[in-house]
Design an enzyme around this catalytic site. Structure first.
Site, PDB file in Angstrom:
ATOM      1  CG  ASP A 231      53.495 -43.636  26.798  1.00  0.00           C
ATOM      2  OD1 ASP A 231      53.051 -44.593  27.463  1.00  0.00           O
ATOM      3  OD2 ASP A 231      54.562 -43.067  27.058  1.00  0.00           O
ATOM      4  CB  THR A 233      51.321 -47.467  19.984  1.00  0.00           C
ATOM      5  OG1 THR A 233      49.904 -47.349  20.131  1.00  0.00           O
ATOM      6  CG2 THR A 233      51.629 -48.165  18.675  1.00  0.00           C
ATOM      7  CG  ASP A 261      46.650 -34.931  24.153  1.00  0.00           C
ATOM      8  OD1 ASP A 261      45.806 -34.364  23.441  1.00  0.00           O
ATOM      9  OD2 ASP A 261      46.354 -35.792  25.007  1.00  0.00           O
ATOM     10  CG  MET A 304      41.453 -33.424  22.087  1.00  0.00           C
ATOM     11  SD  MET A 304      41.724 -33.548  20.317  1.00  0.00           S
ATOM     12  CE  MET A 304      41.784 -31.844  19.850  1.00  0.00           C
ATOM     13  N   GLY A 305      43.804 -32.663  25.689  1.00  0.00           N
ATOM     14  CA  GLY A 305      44.948 -32.520  26.576  1.00  0.00           C
ATOM     15  C   GLY A 305      44.716 -33.300  27.853  1.00  0.00           C
ATOM     16  NE  ARG A 306      43.889 -39.706  27.973  1.00  0.00           N
ATOM     17  CZ  ARG A 306      42.666 -40.193  28.192  1.00  0.00           C
ATOM     18  NH1 ARG A 306      42.251 -40.417  29.423  1.00  0.00           N
ATOM     19  NH2 ARG A 306      41.874 -40.465  27.182  1.00  0.00           N
ATOM     20  CE1 TYR A 417      36.264 -38.821  20.438  1.00  0.00           C
ATOM     21  CE2 TYR A 417      34.655 -37.509  21.640  1.00  0.00           C
ATOM     22  CZ  TYR A 417      35.549 -38.556  21.596  1.00  0.00           C
ATOM     23  OH  TYR A 417      35.746 -39.346  22.703  1.00  0.00           O
ATOM     24  CG  MET A 418      33.510 -31.418  15.386  1.00  0.00           C
ATOM     25  SD  MET A 418      32.677 -29.831  15.638  1.00  0.00           S
ATOM     26  CE  MET A 418      33.084 -29.004  14.118  1.00  0.00           C
ATOM     27  CB  ILE A 419      40.043 -30.916  16.828  1.00  0.00           C
ATOM     28  CG1 ILE A 419      39.424 -29.522  16.989  1.00  0.00           C
ATOM     29  CG2 ILE A 419      41.567 -30.812  16.714  1.00  0.00           C
ATOM     30  CD1 ILE A 419      39.838 -28.789  18.246  1.00  0.00           C
TER      31      ILE A 419
END
Length: 520
Positions: A231, A233, A261, A304-306, A417-419
């Site tokens: 977004d 960027t 996400d 993840m999913g802010r 962070y693995m994903i």
């Protein structure tokens, strides 16, 4: 008796931009006689990178800028794909200038035709000579599976399809433009980078300085800029395009939207999302194995999913081992009738174990209240999240140990962070190739200030403002969330009156708007 003219063929690519002669590759098309007059209505929009053209039958073309809008006498050339062996057997090598993609494909008989975007793909004419192209590629923001595939396919697409040899890699995000961190990219250099995670060009957050960046683009003689990022960027890409237009430079600016996400608006999905959902299965499977192997096992998996819970939702639907899914869009509560504690206790009695999947942005207000913290921001302007997974694990453990006097075995897994760091899977690799090639075709055809992505499975050129003005979120009143609730049989944690009155989605949208990214 009246003749109808093709919906945008007679109009040049300008709205709030200065009026210029019509594009040479747009042709008039006569339609059969019609009983209804179709006069063109030009809608005035405040964003110069977004041209909106409307007909009185509800057909809306949200067009993207073209270099001829501000360089009217720019010459065009035959597309090198005319001589391409790869395209020699293709029935229709080039996309017609009249081809558009509908934003909505489920319509009713008498409804307006709705918003459309230009279809992506190669054009008959290009506005750059291959030997004069100096392109650059930059990656910004967080990591995501597939970035290296996009880099590779931009380089290979420019070289193999258009014969472009001069391609620069801008290292370290936007700062790399004025820090002069660059490398020369060739098909040989990027040959196997798609097999690695992360970004070959390195990345950073923030660092956007429009004047410095465009000064550097001008000084180096760069005339095609490919920007991969989310977004913030893409907002930066829009500012670069506006400054390029202001200076009258022949520079095509193309954005490739990136977010793991899947929270970018308009497009069907973002690259790396399928890989993330697939990889999340390993964490969920591990949690399930752990908790069913012990008495009263409780597994918590944070994904993840802010602001958007798509990864958690799709991973839950794919797994079938999840008992409850918590996402930022859906408020929940712990105590009382219908609360999470009651549900966990019920599942423990029924099955002897329970697995909870939650997105990292879920329940942040509860964590902040209990920890008395103040909102912080990262360099991109994103809110710094508290660890809701650890907080929820502790809350569940304390409740059942101290209140219910029940011993539980808590297992908490955070694979975030693995994903993010793994290479893209086969599906995303193909998708990244289509994105990269569509961006290359658009830039060579003279389009600029655009981003590319699939809309109803057809790739299109979309005004950057359309993908940055709002975020894509899980709509709690849509069928997909209902499918998840039916799959897990979890409570919705919502008051039925709120759902009926439509308050839920409105409240979520307001929250998202209040915490939108403001910096780049």
């Amino acid at each position: 008796m009246e003749l109808s003219v093709s919906f945008f063929a007679a109009r040049p690519h300008s709205c709030v931009l200065p009026v210029v002669p019509a594009r040479p590759d747009l042709k008039l098309r006569r339609r059969p006689l019609t009983l209804r007059r179709r006069s063109a209505i030009r809608a005035q929009v405040s964003d110069p990178s977004r041209c909106r053209e409307t007909d009185d039958d509800g057909f809306v073309l949200e067009d993207v800028p073209h270099l001829t809008n501000f360089i009217p006498d720019l010459p065009s050339y035959p597309n090198p794909l005319h001589k391409s062996q790869a395209y020699a057997i293709v029935k229709q090598t080039f996309v017609s200038p009249e081809d558009v993609v509908a934003e909505k494909i489920v319509v009713r008989k008498d409804s307006p035709r709705g918003v459309h975007f230009r279809r992506a793909g190669p054009r008959e004419k290009v506005y750059f000579k291959s030997e004069e192209v100096r392109a650059c590629v930059v990656t910004c923001g967080g990591l995501c599976p597939g970035i290296n595939t996009v880099i590779r396919e931009i380089v290979c697409g420019l070289n193999y399809m258009y014969g472009v040899d001069d391609i620069l890699g801008i290292e370290g995000g936007y700062r790399g433009f004025y820090s002069k961190n660059t490398s020369q990219l060739t098909p040989k250099v990027v040959n196997d980078i798609h097999k690695r995670g992360g970004t070959f060009l390195r990345t950073s957050r923030g660092g956007h300085d429009t004047q410095k960046i465009v000064d550097n683009i001008q000084d180096r003689g760069i005339n095609q800029v490919y920007i991969i990022g989310g977004d913030g960027t893409q907002k930066g890409a829009a500012l670069i395009y506006q400054e390029v237009e202001k200076r009258g430079l022949q520079v095509a600016v193309a954005g490739i939207p990136k977010t793991i996400d899947n929270d970018i608006a308009v497009i069907d999905k973002s690259f790396g999302f399928d890989t993330a959902v697939e990889e999340a299965q390993r964490a969920i499977n591990a949690a399930h194995v752990e908790v069913e192997s012990v008495e009263n096992g409780v597994g918590v998996v944070k994904l993840m999913g802010r602001y958007s819970g798509f990864i958690a939702m799709f991973a839950t639907l794919a797994s079938r081992d999840v008992d409850c899914c918590l996402i930022p869009e859906s408020p929940f509560y712990l105590e009382g009738k219908g609360g999470l504690f009651e549900f966990v206790e019920q599942r423990l009695k029924e099955n002897g174990h329970v697995v909870i999947v939650l997105a990292e942005g879920a329940g942040q207000e509860y964590v902040a209240q209990s920890m008395h913290t103040v909102d912080g921001r990262d360099a991109s302007g994103n809110r710094l999240l508290l660890d809701v997974g650890l907080w929820l694990s502790q809350q569940i453990k304390d409740h059942f140990t101290k209140v219910q006097k029940m011993a539980i075995n808590m297992k908490y897994i955070d694979p975030t962070y693995m994903i993010r760091a793994i290479p893209s899977n086969a599906s995303d690799n193909i998708y990244c190739t289509l994105l990269a090639q569509s961006a290359v075709h658009g830039a060579m055809a003279g389009y600029t200030g655009f981003t590319v992505g699939p809309v109803n499975s057809r790739h299109a050129y979309i005004p950057i403002s359309r993908v940055t003005e709002t975020q894509n979120i899980v709509k709690l009143t849509d069928r997909m969330w209902a499918r998840l609730l039916a799959s897990t049989n979890q409570p919705s944690f919502l008051n039925s009156d709120e759902v009926m009155l439509g308050k839920v989605d409105r409240a979520i949208i307001e929250q998202i708007n209040n915490r939108k990214i403001t910096s780049i």
